[in-house]
Design an enzyme around this catalytic site. Structure first.
Site, PDB file in Angstrom:
ATOM      1  N   CYS A  39       1.791  -8.571   6.117  1.00 21.42           N
ATOM      2  CA  CYS A  39       0.507  -7.881   6.226  1.00 21.42           C
ATOM      3  C   CYS A  39      -0.489  -8.644   7.082  1.00 21.42           C
ATOM      4  CB  CYS A  39      -0.095  -7.658   4.839  1.00 21.42           C
ATOM      5  SG  CYS A  39      -0.535  -9.182   3.972  1.00 21.42           S
ATOM      6  N   CYS A  46       0.837  -1.190   0.000  1.00 21.39           N
ATOM      7  CA  CYS A  46       0.000   0.000   0.000  1.00 21.39           C
ATOM      8  C   CYS A  46       0.881   1.252   0.000  1.00 21.39           C
ATOM      9  CB  CYS A  46      -0.919   0.001   1.216  1.00 21.39           C
ATOM     10  SG  CYS A  46      -2.166  -1.310   1.190  1.00 21.39           S
TER      11      CYS A  46
END
EC number: 1.8.4.10
Length: 246
Positions: free
Chosen positions: A230, A204
């Site tokens: 993540c 991201c």
């Protein structure tokens, strides 16, 4: 009194697959699992720095295979453009966008700033839970994880079981970054535009920064935090791998 070991057919299946295909080329592994799990398997792809290798291999076996792409709604614009470019170039017809639940997002992260205070919660909201829901109808999934990427990944097996009992396939587990580059060059595959700008690992936008020469390729992920995954492949801080599945 000694307890008898409980026979787990899923673990037995994984052990058999590891024994049979441990030395097989990635393309052979993919062809085998696509046949074994026909209609019940998907590739999970970030369309990141190295994703094009598996996507290309899949395109030569089954262009309609479901490819689950997690759009966290915090991705780089370049990643979204690259996803479209690669899917078109390889003729992939099974790409499916997986997004966070809109109601959950509005309740838990209305300003889109959760990543600043609690990146683990942000990853759970935008990646882990949406992917778990998307994988609900599958018996197996394919990842691009490699042993060299992080310390936690160094013990990867070719086949594993995830926490939901699905078979997880890691066809490129033994590949190095150089192996990836050679494959991309040999097949003239499109590169993620951010790679040339110092992003060898891409997540991201708010949580990914450029990497300096000499740094680990994943040094730019969650820079300055004690975090290297993540959460898709971890539960409670541990790798999602069940005992006996190695």
């Amino acid at each position: 009194m000694r307890r008898e070991a409980i026979f787990d057919p899923a673990e037995a299946q994984v052990a058999a697959l590891n024994a049979t295909l441990s030395d097989a080329a990635p393309e052979t592994v993919l062809a085998h699992v696509l046949a074994d799990f026909a209609g019940r398997i998907a590739l999970v792809s970030s369309f990141g720095a190295e994703s094009v290798v598996l996507l290309h291999m899949i395109s030569r076996i089954d262009r309609a295979l479901p490819v689950l792409f997690l759009d966290t709604e915090l991705l780089f614009p370049e990643t979204l453009a690259y996803q479209y470019e690669v899917a078109q170039a390889l003729g992939l017809t099974g790409v499916r966008m997986v997004r966070p639940d809109a109601a959950e997002l509005a309740a838990a992260d209305p300003q889109g700033l959760l990543h600043r205070d609690d990146p683990d919660a942000c990853c759970a909201l935008r990646k882990t839970r949406p992917l778990e829901a998307a994988l609900g109808g599958y018996g197996a999934w394919i990842t691009g994880r490699k042993q060299h990427q992080t310390g936690a990944r160094s013990g990867l097996s070719l086949f594993e079981l995830d926490a939901g009992g699905r078979v997880k396939v890691n066809p490129l587990l033994n590949w190095s970054g150089q192996d990836v580059r050679h494959y991309v060059d040999a097949h003239a595959l499109p590169r993620h535009p951010l790679v040339g700008r110092g992003y060898p690992s891409i997540g991201c936008a708010p949580c990914t920064s450029p990497v300096a020469p000499g740094e680990s390729p994943r040094a730019g992920r969650w820079r300055g935090r004690d975090k290297e995954e993540c959460g898709i492949h971890f539960i409670d801080g541990r790798a999602v791998r069940r005992a006996g599945a190695a």
